[in-house]
Motif scaffolding. Sequence first.
Motif, PDB file in Angstrom:
ATOM      1  N   SER A   1       9.291  -0.750  12.505  1.00 50.97           N
ATOM      2  CA  SER A   1       8.189  -0.059  11.793  1.00 50.97           C
ATOM      3  C   SER A   1       7.151  -1.143  11.513  1.00 50.97           C
ATOM      4  O   SER A   1       5.927  -0.938  11.354  1.00 50.97           O
ATOM      5  CB  SER A   1       8.544   0.690  10.557  1.00 50.97           C
ATOM      6  N   GLY A   2       7.450  -2.509  11.451  1.00 50.71           N
ATOM      7  CA  GLY A   2       6.544  -3.403  10.945  1.00 50.71           C
ATOM      8  C   GLY A   2       6.323  -3.737   9.632  1.00 50.71           C
ATOM      9  O   GLY A   2       5.724  -4.544   9.107  1.00 50.71           O
TER      10      GLY A   2
ATOM     11  N   VAL B   1       4.442   6.287  -2.871  1.00 47.00           N
ATOM     12  CA  VAL B   1       5.785   5.838  -2.781  1.00 47.00           C
ATOM     13  C   VAL B   1       6.534   7.129  -2.342  1.00 47.00           C
ATOM     14  O   VAL B   1       6.308   8.056  -2.756  1.00 47.00           O
ATOM     15  CB  VAL B   1       6.385   5.438  -4.260  1.00 47.00           C
ATOM     16  N   PHE B   2       7.339   7.147  -1.179  1.00 46.28           N
ATOM     17  CA  PHE B   2       8.272   7.962  -0.668  1.00 46.28           C
ATOM     18  C   PHE B   2       9.604   7.816  -0.895  1.00 46.28           C
ATOM     19  O   PHE B   2      10.114   6.622  -0.984  1.00 46.28           O
ATOM     20  CB  PHE B   2       7.963   8.184   0.734  1.00 46.28           C
ATOM     21  N   LEU B   3      10.228   8.809  -1.013  1.00 50.88           N
ATOM     22  CA  LEU B   3      11.782   8.705  -1.264  1.00 50.88           C
ATOM     23  C   LEU B   3      12.286   9.653   0.031  1.00 50.88           C
ATOM     24  O   LEU B   3      12.246  10.941  -0.070  1.00 50.88           O
ATOM     25  CB  LEU B   3      12.098   9.358  -2.469  1.00 50.88           C
ATOM     26  N   VAL B   4      13.041   8.879   0.995  1.00 56.98           N
ATOM     27  CA  VAL B   4      13.360   9.612   2.029  1.00 56.98           C
ATOM     28  C   VAL B   4      14.885   9.857   1.883  1.00 56.98           C
ATOM     29  O   VAL B   4      15.777   8.959   1.307  1.00 56.98           O
ATOM     30  CB  VAL B   4      13.298   8.533   3.286  1.00 56.98           C
ATOM     31  N   ALA B   5      15.096  11.143   2.287  1.00 54.81           N
ATOM     32  CA  ALA B   5      16.584  11.631   2.125  1.00 54.81           C
ATOM     33  C   ALA B   5      17.303  11.139   0.822  1.00 54.81           C
ATOM     34  O   ALA B   5      18.369  10.656   0.801  1.00 54.81           O
ATOM     35  CB  ALA B   5      17.415  11.042   3.222  1.00 54.81           C
ATOM     36  N   GLY B   6      16.652  11.740  -0.233  1.00 53.20           N
ATOM     37  CA  GLY B   6      16.897  11.052  -1.546  1.00 53.20           C
ATOM     38  C   GLY B   6      17.891  12.092  -2.255  1.00 53.20           C
ATOM     39  O   GLY B   6      18.118  12.119  -3.396  1.00 53.20           O
TER      40      GLY B   6
ATOM     41  N   LEU C   1      12.266   9.208   7.833  1.00 53.41           N
ATOM     42  CA  LEU C   1      11.597   8.137   7.996  1.00 53.41           C
ATOM     43  C   LEU C   1      10.155   8.463   8.657  1.00 53.41           C
ATOM     44  O   LEU C   1       9.055   7.866   8.191  1.00 53.41           O
ATOM     45  CB  LEU C   1      12.263   6.968   8.592  1.00 53.41           C
ATOM     46  N   ASP C   2      10.195   9.453   9.615  1.00 49.95           N
ATOM     47  CA  ASP C   2       9.277   9.760  10.404  1.00 49.95           C
ATOM     48  C   ASP C   2       7.996  10.333   9.505  1.00 49.95           C
ATOM     49  O   ASP C   2       7.030  10.410   9.902  1.00 49.95           O
ATOM     50  CB  ASP C   2       9.455  10.644  11.403  1.00 49.95           C
ATOM     51  N   GLN C   3       8.384  10.993   8.359  1.00 52.40           N
ATOM     52  CA  GLN C   3       7.442  11.640   7.635  1.00 52.40           C
ATOM     53  C   GLN C   3       6.665  10.693   6.661  1.00 52.40           C
ATOM     54  O   GLN C   3       5.644  11.193   6.036  1.00 52.40           O
ATOM     55  CB  GLN C   3       8.038  12.815   6.898  1.00 52.40           C
ATOM     56  N   VAL C   4       6.942   9.155   6.684  1.00 54.43           N
ATOM     57  CA  VAL C   4       6.271   8.370   6.091  1.00 54.43           C
ATOM     58  C   VAL C   4       5.193   7.898   6.776  1.00 54.43           C
ATOM     59  O   VAL C   4       5.148   7.583   7.892  1.00 54.43           O
ATOM     60  CB  VAL C   4       7.130   7.475   5.635  1.00 54.43           C
TER      61      VAL C   4
ATOM     62  N   GLN D   1       0.889  -1.336  -0.191  1.00 48.34           N
ATOM     63  CA  GLN D   1       0.040   0.008   0.061  1.00 48.34           C
ATOM     64  C   GLN D   1       0.764   1.251   0.055  1.00 48.34           C
ATOM     65  O   GLN D   1       0.352   2.327  -0.532  1.00 48.34           O
ATOM     66  CB  GLN D   1      -0.896   0.130   1.210  1.00 48.34           C
ATOM     67  N   TRP D   2       2.056   1.120   0.634  1.00 47.03           N
ATOM     68  CA  TRP D   2       2.958   2.195   0.561  1.00 47.03           C
ATOM     69  C   TRP D   2       4.356   1.512   0.200  1.00 47.03           C
ATOM     70  O   TRP D   2       4.640   0.615   0.753  1.00 47.03           O
ATOM     71  CB  TRP D   2       2.802   3.228   1.650  1.00 47.03           C
ATOM     72  N   VAL D   3       5.193   2.197  -0.372  1.00 51.26           N
ATOM     73  CA  VAL D   3       6.744   1.783  -0.441  1.00 51.26           C
ATOM     74  C   VAL D   3       7.443   3.182   0.066  1.00 51.26           C
ATOM     75  O   VAL D   3       7.279   4.222  -0.673  1.00 51.26           O
ATOM     76  CB  VAL D   3       6.982   1.400  -1.905  1.00 51.26           C
TER      77      VAL D   3
END
Lengths: 645, 157
Positions: free
Chosen positions: A457-458, A402-407, A426-429, A372-374
């Motif tokens: 995070s599971g 889809v999120f790109l963290v610190a990219g 990562l907290d913003q996802v 459901q999210w990546v």
Amino acid sequence: MPKLIIDNIPVEVAPGTSVLEAARSVGITIPHFCYHPALAIAAACRLCAVKLLDGPVKGIQMSCALPAQDGMVVSTTDPEALKMRALVIEWLMLNHPHDCPICDEGGECLLQDFTIAGGHSRRRYQGKKRTFQNQYLGEGIHHEMNRCIECYRCVRFYQDYAGGTDFGVMGSAGRVYFGRFQEGPLESPFSGNLVDICPTGVFTDKTGRFRARYWDYQFAPSICQHCSVGCNTSPQNFQRETIKIVGRRNDQVNGWFICDRARFDKSYLNDPQRPREPRLDGATCGYDVAVDAAAKSIAEFVRNNGADNLALVGSTRLSLEGMILLVQLAEAAGGARLCYYDDPAQQQGSVAAAKLLHEESAAYVKDIEQAQWVSLHAVDLMEEGPMLALAVRKAYLAGAQVFLVAGDALPVQSTLPFKYTAVETLDQVPFEGGGKGVIICGAGSKDPDLLAEMASSGAKLVMLQPGANGFAAALLAQEHAAVPLAELVSSRQVRGVVCFEADVPEVLLSELEVLASADWRRGPVEATSPIFLPTTTWVESDGTTINYEGRAQRFQRTRVAGLPLKGLDPKYYGSATEAVALHPPHVHRKEVPGGAERDAWRVMAQLIERLGGEAVEPLTGKWHALKSLDPEGEGARIFEMGLGE
Amino acid sequence: MIPETLKTSLQARVASAITAREAAVDVMKELQAHYGWLTDEAVEEAAALLGLSPLQVEELATFYEMIYRRPVGKKVIHVCDSISCWCADCDKLIQYLKDKLGVGLGGTTADGMFTLVPCCCMGMCGDSPAMSVGGTPYGRLTPELVDEILEMERKKA
């Protein structure tokens, strides 16, 4: 579950299965061009016609686009269906050039097969054929539009499946043209799959054209060694040269396709400059002489300096077999130090990832596709695991966020085939329980605490390893307390090294004495080592690798080791006593020119024997289960076999 | 380069569409009206306006027969050669047009007035044989009627 009858065979299939797939499940191949299991249905070629004798629909139907239903009675051999298919093939062949003898697809061409199968052997159409101008599509793919039968497989793959935007279909009716807006290299890093997916010779592999026919090739199931995804490939070899590499289906890893790096990046395998001769102090020697010398050198070094001062250096390029035997070799050498990494940060991240992953947390490719999210965490996916980008694209198309963290550190040219939201941490996802989410990150050089935070995070995890066999290196490094080489050097704990397919940076090399090195490629280690033992690449050896998700996969030798016959210098045929003749000698010889290479693990086994150890088989003890893995199967995750942490 | 006013109005058209792609035909027609035909430059401009790649615009442009990817005359004659018109002997009509204009199919008259292209049905089967000139449809054509229409269209231009 719909039950139907196909050619008098009762078939029961899952709802939504097409008649074509239902027939295939009982071994009946209905001719088809536009149908491809990985792509959406187009029903464009009209070749898969069958006749429905009874049931909810009757008469001639396209089996690829017809869902199987209860009570259907299908005939694939009804005269009406046969006639229809024969006429369709004749019509598809109207414009097709009779150039099979000069077409690189000849012999592995679906159009040839089904033209013959359809019984079309006499040309009735006497009119002019439509012709096209071809385009330059880059150095990978040759374009020959006249051969096109308009099945739309290429464009469905390129745009829909792979997310490319620079190749498509133009025109209408008899002018349909598959190409680019303007000539130029195809932009998609998956463009090479057009070669595999085209049912005829519109797209052929430019890097291996006109070298051999399908029946000339030697091939065997292999595993790509460019990144830790471990895509299944089938290298096609001819006269000791890897001509082409094609994708091999594995639904658990790469599906049907491979990236362009896996397909086209192969010149080093055939490189005539590859170091193929064993060397002792700069001079070519027999292999056993070199092994003897290496064993002697190790024994001498240990005697003079103690085993503690010696490190055996492997790498993430080694096969699992090599990694296991490296441990035993270290023991045989009296307890030498073990290294699988030179960079401490890489080992730390790699080992932490292998520790964190277990059956529940390690994502399957299906988990990525259905997420459901990546969240991509500072990972250059197109570099570290391109095929996973297509899995993420599937999830994206199905509505996943889809999120790109610190990219920020990513190179701009790496365009991902899906849209994403850039966030800083990562907290913003928005996790929302994490249940159906996947976090993808590179494991090398990552802080273990950060990796642990992701694991907590599971969400399902993808931690891409540095190097093709990084997971195996991490397992062994952890079990046998391997230390990164840089650490051993900086604390002045070792002075001598023996390298096995290890790329030791020159900074470290300058502080070390290399006793011997075994590798298949050139490099500073190979250049400085007084004893050199050439090894085989994965195309020339059997072996096992473990990919990022802990999936062990076996690969098989696809050809013998040795110099490619093409362009072979006549000196290899000459004798020591007579002048070199330009023609190969008319006598048989057993040795393959440049074929002295041995598998790295076999070299280690010989060294172990020379050092007074026991002769060993790598896949024994707890690794025994991997020995029976089917190279043509899907592989097996080591967690299921009790091999993980 | 298109004038700023045209650009702004096209941007508004794209913004009002649910998906950018559905505004593609409108954008292409406007650009064609501006340039006279859809130039390579116009394809790239359309792509930028629509957020598509030039190839994706080209896919649409080459599919529709009323989007012209080559220079055309002032007015384009679309003459139907589909089944109903064929039954009404459009072959003879097309030959008459070719002879009269002195061009083949796809050709433009020397004065740059007309370009003759065949088309595959414009929904005027009841009035076949049919053609359209500069967007105006004409049916039940005869050589005499064609003479009259061309004369009139030439004057109107």
